[in-house]
Design an enzyme around this catalytic site. Sequence first.
Site, PDB file in Angstrom:
ATOM      1  N   ASP A 204       0.856  -1.183   0.000  1.00 26.94           N
ATOM      2  CA  ASP A 204       0.000   0.000   0.000  1.00 26.94           C
ATOM      3  C   ASP A 204       0.893   1.233   0.000  1.00 26.94           C
ATOM      4  OD1 ASP A 204      -2.665   1.354   0.375  1.00 26.94           O
ATOM      5  OD2 ASP A 204      -1.646   2.074   2.180  1.00 26.94           O
ATOM      6  N   GLU A 287      -1.191  -0.947  -5.904  1.00 27.78           N
ATOM      7  CA  GLU A 287      -2.405  -0.409  -6.496  1.00 27.78           C
ATOM      8  C   GLU A 287      -2.034   0.281  -7.809  1.00 27.78           C
ATOM      9  OE1 GLU A 287      -3.830   3.279  -4.337  1.00 27.78           O
ATOM     10  OE2 GLU A 287      -2.370   2.481  -2.922  1.00 27.78           O
ATOM     11  N   CYS A 337     -12.596  -4.745   4.940  1.00 33.92           N
ATOM     12  CA  CYS A 337     -11.946  -5.410   6.060  1.00 33.92           C
ATOM     13  C   CYS A 337     -11.168  -6.601   5.511  1.00 33.92           C
ATOM     14  CB  CYS A 337     -12.995  -5.893   7.070  1.00 33.92           C
ATOM     15  SG  CYS A 337     -12.292  -6.938   8.367  1.00 33.92           S
ATOM     16  N   CYS A 340     -12.706 -10.062   7.349  1.00 33.08           N
ATOM     17  CA  CYS A 340     -13.995 -10.670   7.038  1.00 33.08           C
ATOM     18  C   CYS A 340     -14.543 -10.249   5.682  1.00 33.08           C
ATOM     19  CB  CYS A 340     -15.012 -10.362   8.136  1.00 33.08           C
ATOM     20  SG  CYS A 340     -15.626  -8.669   8.099  1.00 33.08           S
ATOM     21  N   CYS A 356     -13.253  -2.657  11.826  1.00 33.22           N
ATOM     22  CA  CYS A 356     -14.367  -3.243  11.094  1.00 33.22           C
ATOM     23  C   CYS A 356     -15.649  -3.191  11.940  1.00 33.22           C
ATOM     24  CB  CYS A 356     -14.047  -4.686  10.712  1.00 33.22           C
ATOM     25  SG  CYS A 356     -15.405  -5.475   9.830  1.00 33.22           S
ATOM     26  N   CYS A 359     -16.927  -7.243  12.203  1.00 38.02           N
ATOM     27  CA  CYS A 359     -16.233  -8.253  13.004  1.00 38.02           C
ATOM     28  C   CYS A 359     -15.342  -7.659  14.092  1.00 38.02           C
ATOM     29  CB  CYS A 359     -15.416  -9.184  12.107  1.00 38.02           C
ATOM     30  SG  CYS A 359     -13.903  -8.448  11.484  1.00 38.02           S
ATOM     31  N   ASP A 366      -3.240   1.297   6.801  1.00 41.05           N
ATOM     32  CA  ASP A 366      -2.372   1.047   5.647  1.00 41.05           C
ATOM     33  C   ASP A 366      -2.025  -0.444   5.526  1.00 41.05           C
ATOM     34  OD1 ASP A 366      -2.420   3.737   5.232  1.00 41.05           O
ATOM     35  OD2 ASP A 366      -0.434   4.128   6.087  1.00 41.05           O
TER      36      ASP A 366
HETATM   37 ZN   LIG Z   1     -14.323  -7.445   9.455  1.00 41.33          ZN
END
Ligand SMILES: [Zn+2]
Length: 413
Positions: A204, A287, A337, A340, A356, A359, A366
Amino acid sequence: MWHVTLKRTACVKLAIPDDRRDDLKRTMLTFRRVAQRFADRGWERDEDGYVITSRTRLQSLVYKQVREDTGLHSDLCIGAVNLATDSLRSAVERMKAGKNAGRPTFTAPTVEYNTNAISYFTNGDDQYCTLATYGGRIRAEFVYPPDEDCPQAQYLNSDVWEPKGATLHYDRDDGEYYLHVTVERDEPETELGEAENGTVLGVDLGVENIAVTSTGTFYSGGLFNHRRDEYERIRGSLQQIGTESAHRTIEQMGNRERRWNNDVLHRISKGLVQEAITHDCSTIAFEDLTDIRERMPGAKKFHGWAFRRLYEYVEYKAAEFGIRTKQVDPAYTSQRCSKCGTTLRENRTSQADFCCLKCGYEVHADYNAAKNVATKLLRSGQKSPVGGATNQLALKSGTLNGSGDFSPANAEA
Ligand SMILES: [Zn+2]
């Protein structure tokens, strides 16, 4: 198997023999005049009333006369036609888009060399090219910058990159000639699914942290940004002074900054490649760098440059170890996330924090994004019809495959 052709531009300074500088200058001036004649003719419209944007049409109308009048090398005349049609085409594009477009005019001191008008000799100790000019070919030695790791130079030295056409530039400031060579490399377009062991290192990019890997290594941008701000501040006040010596100082500072920046980016790129080797990765995922500056809050023009340069360094160094470098669509990598898979804007609670909502996974934003970048590449690989391979994502504590199965690293973390 599909092949893709990768293209890069290698830049190198040329040593032009003193007794041939006039020939080269005359060639450059004539090239520009010839390109202008082609463009003028195209702009006058064809019988149908349209601007001429076809190379062959333009060539059939003016080429013979231009050759007779100027005696310019035939391949350079072709280069001039190409330059003129490119410019005419973009003028027509602008008109179609309802923007202002005038007759193309050529003022830059450049010459387009196609592969018939330039030859490269880069195998021995003496590295040079020969250029078609008035008075016969000129032999021009390559003057490489002192920084031996300079990727631009390495493209020319390389066995895998093949030099193609080039644009010759005259730099009015230092009175030197520079060659921008298009280099190409064929790469088999293997889907990740075909790789035997597709472990991916995700990276990242950012302003606060220049680079963060999916294995949890952070390269802080702090020193970079601090030094950059300081440099901009001093440069600003020198510009206000405005004297000749102030400008000289700005120039010297600029050179020093460039060297320093390059050096830091080199070290980061070495670190990233080492990270990939340590974790046995076959691919390093970034990216997509297109418009990255616009996407990234707080990023300056400098950051856009630095990210591209870093990518070039990594790509080049990684290739030496058979590791590929890829760019993936950056959409939602900061909001998803990595544990999850829930994607919510609210997951990103601040510049540095990710939490998140579903979860409860709390992690540095980052680092979370770096894992998502790698996952994106894995997911795209899993669509491959070949399949069956063990594609996985390199993590600090082990590896994770595309279906979410975690394997701890062999060594104790
Ligand atoms: Zn999550």
